[in-house]
Design a protein around this motif. Sequence first.
Motif, short mmCIF file in Angstrom:
data_model
loop_
_atom_site.label_atom_id
_atom_site.label_comp_id
_atom_site.label_asym_id
_atom_site.label_seq_id
_atom_site.Cartn_x
_atom_site.Cartn_y
_atom_site.Cartn_z
N PHE A 305 0.84 -1.20 0.00
CA PHE A 305 0.00 0.00 0.00
C PHE A 305 0.87 1.25 0.00
N LEU A 306 0.56 2.19 -0.88
CA LEU A 306 1.26 3.48 -0.89
C LEU A 306 0.23 4.59 -1.02
N ASP A 324 7.59 -6.49 -15.73
CA ASP A 324 7.90 -5.43 -16.71
C ASP A 324 6.95 -4.24 -16.63
N VAL A 325 6.16 -4.17 -15.55
CA VAL A 325 5.22 -3.05 -15.48
C VAL A 325 4.91 -2.71 -14.01
N LEU A 326 4.73 -1.43 -13.75
CA LEU A 326 4.30 -1.00 -12.42
C LEU A 326 2.85 -0.59 -12.56
N LEU A 327 1.99 -1.21 -11.74
CA LEU A 327 0.57 -0.97 -11.87
C LEU A 327 0.02 -0.40 -10.56
N CYS A 328 -0.71 0.71 -10.68
CA CYS A 328 -1.25 1.35 -9.48
C CYS A 328 -2.76 1.11 -9.46
N ALA A 329 -3.25 0.50 -8.40
CA ALA A 329 -4.65 0.08 -8.37
C ALA A 329 -5.32 0.51 -7.08
N LYS A 330 -6.64 0.47 -7.11
CA LYS A 330 -7.35 0.62 -5.83
C LYS A 330 -8.36 -0.51 -5.73
N LEU A 331 -8.69 -0.88 -4.53
CA LEU A 331 -9.63 -1.97 -4.34
C LEU A 331 -11.02 -1.46 -4.66
N LYS A 332 -11.75 -2.19 -5.46
CA LYS A 332 -13.12 -1.78 -5.79
C LYS A 332 -14.03 -2.04 -4.61
N HIS A 339 -16.89 -11.36 -4.98
CA HIS A 339 -15.45 -11.49 -5.15
C HIS A 339 -14.84 -10.08 -5.28
N GLN A 340 -13.83 -9.79 -4.45
CA GLN A 340 -13.26 -8.44 -4.53
C GLN A 340 -12.37 -8.28 -5.75
N SER A 476 -5.68 -10.61 -11.99
CA SER A 476 -4.70 -11.47 -11.33
C SER A 476 -4.16 -10.84 -10.04
N CYS A 477 -4.25 -9.51 -9.93
CA CYS A 477 -3.71 -8.83 -8.74
C CYS A 477 -4.31 -9.39 -7.47
N PHE A 478 -5.59 -9.65 -7.52
CA PHE A 478 -6.27 -10.07 -6.30
C PHE A 478 -5.73 -11.42 -5.82
N LYS A 479 -5.51 -12.33 -6.79
CA LYS A 479 -5.04 -13.67 -6.41
C LYS A 479 -3.57 -13.65 -6.00
N LEU A 480 -2.80 -12.78 -6.66
CA LEU A 480 -1.34 -12.83 -6.46
C LEU A 480 -0.84 -11.99 -5.29
N ARG A 481 -1.65 -11.05 -4.84
CA ARG A 481 -1.12 -10.07 -3.87
C ARG A 481 -0.53 -10.74 -2.63
N THR A 482 0.50 -10.12 -2.08
CA THR A 482 1.13 -10.68 -0.86
C THR A 482 0.74 -9.86 0.36
N VAL A 483 0.39 -8.60 0.17
CA VAL A 483 -0.02 -7.76 1.29
C VAL A 483 -1.54 -7.67 1.26
N HIS A 484 -2.19 -8.25 2.28
CA HIS A 484 -3.66 -8.32 2.22
C HIS A 484 -4.32 -7.21 2.99
N ASN A 485 -3.67 -6.78 4.07
CA ASN A 485 -4.33 -5.80 4.94
C ASN A 485 -3.65 -4.44 4.89
#
Length: 857
Positions: A305-306, A324-332, A339-340, A476-485
């Motif tokens: 989280f940033l 090869d990419v930096l992706l900036c997202a927010k949780l819907k 499913h989030q 895929s972000c949702f499944k792969l993420r390592t920081v959940h909280n």
Amino acid sequence: PEPCLDAHGHPSLTPADFNYGADEYDAEGNEEPKALPEGSETMPYIDESPTMSPQLSARGQESGDGVSPTPTDGLGTGGERDAGKGLEMRKLVLSGFLASEEIYINQLEALLLPMKPLKATATTSQPVLTLQQIETIFYKIQDIYEIHKEFYDSLCPKVQQWDSNVTMGHLFQKLASQLGVYKAFVDNYKIALETAEKCSQSNYQFQKISEELKVKGPKDSKESHTSVTMEALLYKPIDRVTRSTLVLHDLLKHTPADHPDYPLLQDALRISQNFLSSINEDIDPRRTAVTTPKGETRQLVKDGFLVELSEGSRKLRHVFLFTDVLLCAKLKKTAVGKHQQYDCKWYVPLADLVFPSPEESEHCPQVHVIPDHELEDMKMKISTIKSEMQKEKANKGQSRAIERLKKKMFENEFWLLLNSPAIPFRIHNRNGKSYLFLLSSDYERSEWREAIQRLQKKDLQAFVLSSVELQVLTGSCFKLRTVHNIPVTSNKDDDESPGLYGFLHVIVHSAKGFKQSANLYCTLEVDSFGYFVSKAKTRVFRDTTEPQWNEEFEIELEGSQSLRILCYEKCYDKTKLNKDNNEIVDKIMGKGQIQLDPQAVQTKNWHMDVIEMNGIKVEFSMKFTSRDMSLKRTPSKKQTGVFGVKISVVTKRERSKVPYIVRQCIEEVEKRGIEEVGIYRISGVATDIQALKAVFDANNKDILVMLSDMDINAIAGTLKLYFRELPEPLLTDRLYPAFMEGIALSDPAAKENCMMHLLRSLPDPNLITFLFLLEHLKRVAEKEPINKMSLHNLATVFGPTLLRPSEGESKAHLTLASDIWSHDVMAQVQVLLYYLQHPPISFTELKRNTLYFSTDV
């Protein structure tokens, strides 16, 4: 609306930042003001928080509550009654409220004054305004004025001929029953403002009138009139509604449950609360951000989280770094059970990603830094909620109450997470757009930067994702993420370690392993409230491969679990030092962190350790003292020195008004430390402070020479140590419970009355020294743009030092030391802050007792 000044020249705050007298927890320590939702500028948000106390109806059974250590009816302890008639809190609250009611009535009167002449011209051939416009602008003001005038005229004599059997609950009940008029006023408020605005644009005469309305001053004040704009006055009724609920709160708190007023005041409070929540429903547009869709499978290297500064506001983003990419997202936001998913805000292919140098980032937006005192206030609030939760759990409280506190806690911690970061981390896409993240830790910033740079060493290609590809990648972000909280403590499970609360003493000894000589320094970061912040910084050791700092720091831990050390090379290159003062341009040579293991750290002895980083080894020692250990005041056995000796003994011996040590240290800080960044916050080297202590105790003739050579942080540290080691706090043990009661009052006028009375009750040497120190700290805070020490920072440093009671035993049997501690310290900080923010207080004026509204307290 522009903030107006109240009777004492303090800005009277608008409900949106509703914290009368700057103490943001209310008398109960329960609900805090709600944060405003994004984009709710349409209406002033009326805060109903101080009145939402859930225990209210049950309050009759218990005397006092968690906050007040003294009986409910009077404020005095035994000693206080000898000093004067015990202060009756109810009377203080009422006389304060009356004073502010008088001001309010004068404000309404000022608003009504132009109405008659305007009406008179409306029917002539040259009307300034039409009758319709007058009706709209002044809607319901006359009614509000009459209600309050009647209330004031009935209450005033009761307070002036005070005795403890006076009843006035029926007056408040009647006032509450007439709140419907305010509903009509609030509904019309927006149109009234718009109409006034339009009219003053089209009519010069009206513009002149509405720019300065004359408000007459209180009966016993020197000022005859102040001039205020119409816009500001139209806001007053909105302000006032909330104010009367605050007073009801204070009154109930200091009215015994068997007093005839008690049920009437309760009823009045209930009506006011319902009224407030009903109008808030009408004026609270919760706008939700509407967002757009988002991915393809690549390897996820790092995520977390940033905080992003986007269009001028801070947003919490989940950032994903793929191969090869930096992706900036927010949780819907999704419905429960759904499913989030993430939403992509933007992405930059690493082939196109560059880090702009400080010179190139000139055109980037400036970081709006939240003042430290607001962050500190929020930390204090969080600590209060923590102790509330502990209490609820200990008393097997209702799960609903605990859930509510949890939610509150999360909201506050989230606010802190969002608003405290200030170190810019800029990312630029070669094809044009720049992005700005804010971090609270340089350690984390360099971790992100290094991870990206490692990936960029590979042969990367630029690309554009089709919308379908973007959707897949984001999916895929949702499944792969390592920081959940989100990193806040309220997300921790109960069985996780709560971390350490207390003081960590760290000596940074030396470092070796540098390839070539450089100007080197270290900083120390610890995690508090779930995220890391920089807490200490050594001096720069110049031109060396083996720096020997040997500096000791005392770091306050707030639930900390790790210590990080960063080693920097100082940059003296003028071209790199850009305008943005939070930009750290110095180069990180190495960084490392260790876990703070409660078992290992909590020994009396120093514990030596080494952190290895990039081939560099930094040697340091540390020891930890818990809260309760560090707070004991121990009187000095010998009465010859100055440390640990009563202030009255010292001033008498020196034939001085203010102890010599206080005058000398302050003079030296004002001479050469007033622009020092973090003065009083950054700890001096412990050995220097001990040396100064010895010289002052021995009354050595070399004091002045030694002071002029000594590092300024050590001198500041000596002054703090002197106050900390007084056998009794400067503001005395006797008055401590009364200061705690006074600062918890919600009504500003009552608080003013009480806080000034308390100063008057101090012994002369204590009072004169306190006022002397107060003026000095105000001068330090004037240099805040340079030294970064706000009034709030100074209050945080000095509050506990000047107020904390001397005996530790009475508290020992209570719940966790850290909880009691946090709540008391909050209040101690708030007391000092109150006096720091107060217009200058002079000894003679105070003793003359003329300045302050008082019905012969």
